[in-house]
Design an enzyme around this catalytic site. Structure first.
Site, PDB file in Angstrom:
ATOM      1  CB  SER A 429      49.624  77.203 -20.368  1.00 52.63           C
ATOM      2  OG  SER A 429      50.170  76.161 -20.791  1.00 52.63           O
ATOM      3  CG  HIS A 450      47.991  81.135 -18.841  1.00 52.11           C
ATOM      4  ND1 HIS A 450      46.903  80.845 -19.623  1.00 52.11           N
ATOM      5  CD2 HIS A 450      48.973  80.981 -19.692  1.00 52.11           C
ATOM      6  CE1 HIS A 450      47.287  79.953 -20.842  1.00 52.11           C
ATOM      7  NE2 HIS A 450      48.628  80.331 -20.678  1.00 52.11           N
ATOM      8  CD  GLU A 462      43.210  81.824 -19.147  1.00 52.82           C
ATOM      9  OE1 GLU A 462      42.023  81.444 -19.472  1.00 52.82           O
ATOM     10  OE2 GLU A 462      44.052  81.119 -19.165  1.00 52.82           O
ATOM     11  CG  ASN A 500      45.283  76.984 -23.244  1.00 52.48           C
ATOM     12  OD1 ASN A 500      45.503  77.648 -24.343  1.00 52.48           O
ATOM     13  ND2 ASN A 500      46.355  76.970 -22.315  1.00 52.48           N
TER      14      ASN A 500
END
Length: 687
Positions: A429, A450, A462, A500
């Site tokens: 991540s 992800h 992701e 993120n």
């Protein structure tokens, strides 16, 4: 099911029956032993949706049934009964006059309800929304085991609009009916039987007998219970409605989500008068259909459909090997097994593997799997401390801690065992793939996958490409996501990827605001008022303060522009082991469950913008740099991974509606007041 009815249903797709000559007609006819069957089979789709054409077709079909012993309605689609209304048509409904169109639909279902013969809906799979409303217009409902019933309209900023509000509250306990409609949750087979939604539960092979029994016995509907009779009184409904508003208010305000409040109003005012409730339902639905909230929530629906379209195709992945039985690895392995993949889970720690198997069993329970389905899922999941499954896997998913050296070591070891053509994917991540490719035997078959925690509830994945990832590998990974019922979004390798990168400034700004002396409850309340499902401080606790600190540190070291400074209070919390929900203590005390921030304190005038606009700015940066492919995918990713206020339609949709130039100017103003971290990305000026 046996005999001529089985033959008819088996051949329904081959245009049998009197309607065969009507090309494209959604309803097929068949008759056996005096019982007439109407089978819904919407052309060109794997699922039935209830459109204007389906309803007018039903009206025409009722002209042709004669005087049967009974009428049965069911679906020819293996996927289920009906997935609800044709949402594509909602925009057209507003343009053409929704109320008049709804009145015509009501007239058809009223006609079905008034037929002299018994009417029986046979439901397999899902009966949702307008599909459920057709079933409710029948006298009886038979559920094939595994069937589900529900009204998800509230998730589209609506409530039932084809009679569901008064038919369901008239059929079962009104509070149970209202709860189903207000939450949008589904009633699975056993619950539907317990509530009284269905008359019988059976297996497919016994449907003919169940239909014949209902047609012969013509059982009367049970008399309403004491509670249902009490709610015929206005005072009782007013009391019940007040309780419902209180519970709804804990989730969202009337200004944000008017639909559940409109539904409560309907029932409170007209729950004792079906005719008035029907008229009010039509008027209310038409009003909600034209609301900004509903338009944005329908946009969210189409964003989901767009990601699902990217997930189509054959993944060519039968066996998955997961490396690492920690929280994420265990969840990924369990979910893949539940969705039909053969999975081996490798870890040298037997205790971790044992805990992972317990996690898998719990996930099966939470996913409403029956005993046989649970057994089969757990049979597909094999603890593998010696990593024998590595050589058989089509896809290897690495899910170990975020340590570059550890990952590189694992990749070198895996290369010797992986079969030719297998894909290696990292669940990282915070680490960039480019920094890991040197340890990978075939970088063209290496990518990021992800997942978000918990995997069984978080829909987005992701799919991360680095400069050398083969396009065919990305397509297979997207298809793999579809095969396990997750939503893939393709992003480029960059610090934080997309989610993120955009979420971290939001969380870090909340920490800065706390350091500035603003109560965490005030901060969280501002986010909730904007439409977020939880505030940033609560979210940071839920994600894990240690994880948040790691991601923030990694980003601040990798980005070429300033971020909010990492709070010393955050570092101290992590050092003390107060890492949030999983530890029972973070910024909030979780020992008694989830916090419910409530504050009478007045927030600073710029608080909401300080939280939200850095997130939007990061999204624009990701678009400018090619991390994300387009605005729709940015919106979808942020909604399905972070819960970004669905009523706003996504961060980029919100930015577009507010005005790109206006937001860029506002960021410049915030930069003057609070520092260069608010300096707008240059991408705003080219939007």
């Amino acid at each position: 099911m046996t005999g001529p009815v089985l033959s008819f249903l088996g051949e329904a797709h081959r245009e049998m029956g009197p309607a065969a000559a009507a090309k494209g007609h959604p309803w097929r006819h068949g008759e056996a032993r005096g019982i007439h069957w109407l089978v819904l089979d919407c052309a060109g789709s794997a699922v039935n949706t209830i459109s204007e054409g389906v309803l007018t077709g039903l009206d025409a079909a009722l002209d042709q049934i004669g005087t049967p012993k009974a009428l049965v309605i069911r679906s020819a689609k293996p996927a289920g009964f009906a997935a609800g209304a044709d949402i594509d048509s909602f925009g057209d409904m507003s343009d053409r006059g929704a109320a008049e169109l709804l009145k015509r639909g009501h007239a058809v279902l009223d006609r079905l309800e008034r037929l002299d013969c018994p009417t029986i809906a046979v439901v397999h799979g899902a009966a949702l929304g307008a599909g459920f409303e057709i079933a409710l217009a029948c006298d009886h409902r038979i559920a094939i085991r595994g069937a589900t019933f529900g009204f998800p309209e509230v998730k589209l900023g609506l409530h039932p609009g084809l009679g569901g509000t008064f038919r369901l509250t008239g059929l079962i306990d009104p509070t149970e009916a209202m709860t189903l409609m207000l939450t949008g949750k589904t009633a699975h087979t056993d619950k539907a039987k317990r509530l009284g939604i269905v008359d019988a539960v059976t297996e497919e092979r016994h449907v003919a007998a169940a239909v014949a029994a209902l047609a012969e016995d013509r059982p009367k509907r049970p008399e309403p219970g004491l509670k249902s009779r009490a709610f015929r009184l206005e005072a009782a409904r007013s009391y019940g409605a007040g309780r419902m508003r209180d519970e709804t208010g804990k989730q969202a305000s009337r200004a944000q989500y008017p639909a559940p409040y409109a539904l409560i109003d309907l029932w409170e005012k007209h729950g004792d008068d079906r005719k008035r409730m029907q008229s009010a339902e039509i008027e209310s639905f038409a009003t909600l259909l034209d609301s900004e909230t509903s338009r944005n929530l329908r946009r969210v629906f189409f964003l989901r459909q767009g990601l699902r379209a990217d997930a189509r195709g054959n993944d060519g992945i039968a066996h998955v090997h997961v490396i690492g039985a920690g929280a994420m690895g265990a969840e990924i392995a369990a979910w893949a097994a539940i969705k039909g993949k053969q999975v081996t889970l490798g870890d040298v720690k037997l205790e971790a593997l044992g805990h992972a198997m317990k996690t898998a069993a719990e996930t099966c329970r939470n996913s409403h799997l029956n005993t046989i389905e649970t057994r089969d899922a757990l049979d597909r999941l094999m603890p593998d401390p010696r990593s024998y499954g590595l050589s058989q896997a089509d896809l290897v998913i690495e899910a170990v801690p975020e340590e570059t050296e550890l990952k590189e070591k694992i990749y070198r070891q895996a290369a010797a065992a992986m079969k030719e053509g297998a894909i290696l994917a990292s669940n990282t991540s915070s680490l960039q793939l480019a920094a890991l490719t040197g340890a990978v035997a075939d970088p063209t078959r290496f990518a990021g996958l992800h997942f978000f925690n918990p995997v069984s509830k978080m829909q987005l994945v992701e799919v991360v490409r680095h400069a050398g990832t083969d396009d065919a590998v990305l397509r297979r990974l997207a298809a793999f996501c579809g095969a396990i019922d997750r939503l893939p979004v393709q992003v480029a390798d960059a610090p934080g990827f997309l989610v993120n990168r955009a979420l971290t400034p939001y969380l870090m700004e909340a920490m800065v605001l706390m350091d500035d002396g603003i109560d965490k409850e005030v901060i969280d309340r501002a986010a909730l008022d904007f439409g977020m499902p939880m505030g940033p401080v609560t979210l940071a606790d839920q994600v894990g303060l240690d994880i948040g600190l790691h991601v923030a540190t990694s980003l601040s070291e990798s980005l070429d522009r300033p971020m909010a400074p990492i709070s010393q209070r955050l570092r101290d919390k992590v050092a003390a082991g107060e890492t949030g929900k999983k530890a029972g203590q973070g910024f909030y005390d979780w020992s008694n469950g989830a916090p419910h921030p409530a504050s009478d304190g007045a927030p600073p005038a710029d608080l909401t913008d300080r939280l939200i606009l850095p997130m939007l700015d990061a999204c624009v940066e990701c678009l400018r740099t090619g991390v994300a492919r387009d605005e729709d995918e940015v919106d979808a990713a942020m909604i399905f991974a972070t819960g970004f206020a669905p009523l706003r339609g996504g961060p980029m949709h919100y930015a577009r509606s507010r005005g790109f130039s206006a937001i860029a100017n506002r960021l410049e103003d915030l930069a003057e007041r609070h520092g260069p971290r608010f300096t707008p990305d240059r991408g705003w000026r080219s939007m």
